[in-house]
Motif scaffolding. Structure first.
Motif, PDB file in Angstrom:
ATOM      1  N   GLY A 226      18.248 -19.875  28.489  1.00 57.57           N
ATOM      2  CA  GLY A 226      16.989 -19.643  29.182  1.00 57.57           C
ATOM      3  C   GLY A 226      16.855 -18.266  29.787  1.00 57.57           C
ATOM      4  O   GLY A 226      16.063 -18.066  30.720  1.00 57.57           O
ATOM      5  N   ARG A 227      17.616 -17.294  29.262  1.00 52.70           N
ATOM      6  CA  ARG A 227      17.504 -15.920  29.774  1.00 52.70           C
ATOM      7  C   ARG A 227      16.053 -15.425  29.656  1.00 52.70           C
ATOM      8  O   ARG A 227      15.321 -15.775  28.746  1.00 52.70           O
ATOM      9  N   GLU A 228      15.661 -14.570  30.600  1.00 53.14           N
ATOM     10  CA  GLU A 228      14.324 -13.987  30.578  1.00 53.14           C
ATOM     11  C   GLU A 228      14.287 -12.758  29.671  1.00 53.14           C
ATOM     12  O   GLU A 228      15.324 -12.180  29.339  1.00 53.14           O
ATOM     13  N   MET A 229      13.088 -12.373  29.298  1.00 50.65           N
ATOM     14  CA  MET A 229      12.903 -11.201  28.428  1.00 50.65           C
ATOM     15  C   MET A 229      11.984 -10.187  29.085  1.00 50.65           C
ATOM     16  O   MET A 229      11.184 -10.512  29.974  1.00 50.65           O
ATOM     17  N   VAL A 230      12.111  -8.944  28.655  1.00 51.42           N
ATOM     18  CA  VAL A 230      11.101  -7.923  28.898  1.00 51.42           C
ATOM     19  C   VAL A 230      10.576  -7.501  27.532  1.00 51.42           C
ATOM     20  O   VAL A 230      11.320  -7.484  26.551  1.00 51.42           O
ATOM     21  N   ILE A 231       9.296  -7.193  27.459  1.00 50.24           N
ATOM     22  CA  ILE A 231       8.657  -6.849  26.189  1.00 50.24           C
ATOM     23  C   ILE A 231       8.079  -5.443  26.292  1.00 50.24           C
ATOM     24  O   ILE A 231       7.369  -5.120  27.248  1.00 50.24           O
ATOM     25  N   ASP A 232       8.379  -4.629  25.293  1.00 41.75           N
ATOM     26  CA  ASP A 232       7.835  -3.276  25.222  1.00 41.75           C
ATOM     27  C   ASP A 232       6.420  -3.339  24.643  1.00 41.75           C
ATOM     28  O   ASP A 232       6.225  -3.755  23.501  1.00 41.75           O
ATOM     29  N   THR A 233       5.438  -2.912  25.437  1.00 41.62           N
ATOM     30  CA  THR A 233       4.039  -2.917  24.998  1.00 41.62           C
ATOM     31  C   THR A 233       3.492  -1.499  24.849  1.00 41.62           C
ATOM     32  O   THR A 233       2.281  -1.312  24.784  1.00 41.62           O
ATOM     33  N   SER A 234       4.374  -0.508  24.779  1.00 41.66           N
ATOM     34  CA  SER A 234       3.927   0.882  24.832  1.00 41.66           C
ATOM     35  C   SER A 234       3.018   1.266  23.670  1.00 41.66           C
ATOM     36  O   SER A 234       2.180   2.156  23.807  1.00 41.66           O
ATOM     37  N   ARG A 235       3.168   0.592  22.516  1.00 37.62           N
ATOM     38  CA  ARG A 235       2.391   0.987  21.341  1.00 37.62           C
ATOM     39  C   ARG A 235       1.883  -0.232  20.576  1.00 37.62           C
ATOM     40  O   ARG A 235       1.901  -0.269  19.357  1.00 37.62           O
ATOM     41  N   THR A 236       1.393  -1.214  21.322  1.00 37.29           N
ATOM     42  CA  THR A 236       0.956  -2.470  20.706  1.00 37.29           C
ATOM     43  C   THR A 236      -0.558  -2.659  20.788  1.00 37.29           C
ATOM     44  O   THR A 236      -1.047  -3.771  20.654  1.00 37.29           O
ATOM     45  N   GLY A 237      -1.303  -1.574  20.992  1.00 35.39           N
ATOM     46  CA  GLY A 237      -2.742  -1.696  21.166  1.00 35.39           C
ATOM     47  C   GLY A 237      -3.510  -2.017  19.895  1.00 35.39           C
ATOM     48  O   GLY A 237      -4.641  -2.494  19.956  1.00 35.39           O
ATOM     49  N   LEU A 238      -2.914  -1.773  18.748  1.00 37.35           N
ATOM     50  CA  LEU A 238      -3.518  -2.093  17.453  1.00 37.35           C
ATOM     51  C   LEU A 238      -2.541  -2.941  16.658  1.00 37.35           C
ATOM     52  O   LEU A 238      -1.348  -2.968  16.954  1.00 37.35           O
TER      53      LEU A 238
END
Length: 324
Positions: A226-238
């Motif tokens: 059940g470890r938590e995650m961080v998600i990279d959203t730096s270039r996910t706009g398209l």
């Protein structure tokens, strides 16, 4: 980051749980939730901030004024941590540091010379961080890569242990949903010491939709306590490139801004881990080398970001020379 074919069936893995495979000591460290209520650091020393000042380019504000991670790619960059930590103290912010120096980096022979040099590098980072707690994204791609093996797993597990014992919050990079399947990813994360980590990172330097990253991350989390995650959203706009292009894709856009309150199950934060505007490498074209800031790419990321105000997008589109 390169996009090998997905291995395993994601749908079949969603409900799989593994018992008795938690790691060397059989138990997971308690979660400390470092991002809850935390302020993220706005780095005035980022590549985008430097370029904005040097060229009087306020159109870069959407990148330069947004929190981003600071990358450490070798011992020569460790002294730069002093300025990052000083800024974090002034802002009352949690610094996010990316360690990217594992031997045989990207399976291409880069990074630290050997295991001894890597262990020394990790120890030097811990010394430089001192008593200032940081969130550490540990070695993007190292677990997911084809050259992952027992020797690399041992190096990473030692790094996780040393950083965690010093009080830092480690997120061991897991790759992204178009790489390895959840079961394979979880097995590798366990070998690499995720039992001592706060969690894992997803989609670093890639463009996979956050919804896909989240679903895949939940399937991985189910298999690693059940470890938590961080998600990279730096270039996910398209949408991600249809040909799974891992380097400087066209078009691309800034994704959702960083937040420590993402309201997504087992997601500790959405972050800009990859510095927006930095090149992924030329990929046979006349483009900047990997890690070099490209104002032309930064302009494109801003101009096409659907969530930005129209005025910010228009200012980027109107920017002219110099853009190299």
């Amino acid at each position: 980051m390169r996009l090998p074919l997905l291995t395993g069936a994601l749908a079949a893995s969603l409900l799989v749980t593994l018992g008795g495979c938690a790691g060397d000591d059989g138990s997971y460290a308690p979660l400390r939730h470092p991002f809850r209520g935390a302020r993220l650091l706005v780095d005035a020393d980022s590549p985008a901030a430097h370029w904005r000042r040097d060229h009087d380019a306020p159109w870069l504000d959407p990148i330069a004024n947004t929190p981003q991670a600071r990358w450490l790619t070798g011992p020569e960059e460790i002294p730069d941590l002093a300025g990052v930590l000083a800024a974090a103290r002034r802002q009352g912010a949690l610094p996010v540091v990316v360690i990217y120096h594992v031997p045989n980096l990207d399976c291409a022979g880069g990074g630290a010379r050997d295991a001894t040099a890597y262990a020394r590098f990790i120890d030097q980072v811990v010394d430089a961080l001192g008593d200032r707690r940081a969130a550490v994204i540990l070695e993007p791609d190292a677990v997911a890569a084809e050259c992952f093996d027992d020797a690399r797993a041992k190096l990473l597990a030692r790094a996780v242990r040393v950083l965690a014992d010093a009080g830092h919050h480690v997120y061991l990079d897991a790759g992204h949903p178009r790489w390895n399947g959840p079961r394979e990813t979880a097995e590798r994360l366990r070998r690499a010491g995720v039992v001592r980590a706060e969690g894992f990172s997803v989609n670093v330097s890639n463009r996979q939709p956050t919804a896909d990253s989240h679903r895949w991350g939940l399937a991985v989390s189910d298999l690693v306590g059940g470890r938590e995650m961080v998600i990279d959203t730096s270039r996910t706009g398209l949408p991600a490139p249809p040909d799974d292009q891992w380097c400087n894709a066209t078009p691309q856009a800034l994704g959702a801004p960083p937040t420590t309150a993402p309201q997504l199950e087992r997601v500790a934060a959405l972050l800009w881990v990859k510095s927006p505007g930095e090149s992924d490498g030329p990929c046979g074209r006349d483009e900047p080398a990997a890690g070099v800031f490209s104002p032309a790419q930064a302009r494109a990321l801003i101009a096409d970001a659907p969530w930005l105000p129209a005025s910010a997008r228009q200012a980027a589109r109107a920017a002219t020379a110099p853009l190299t």
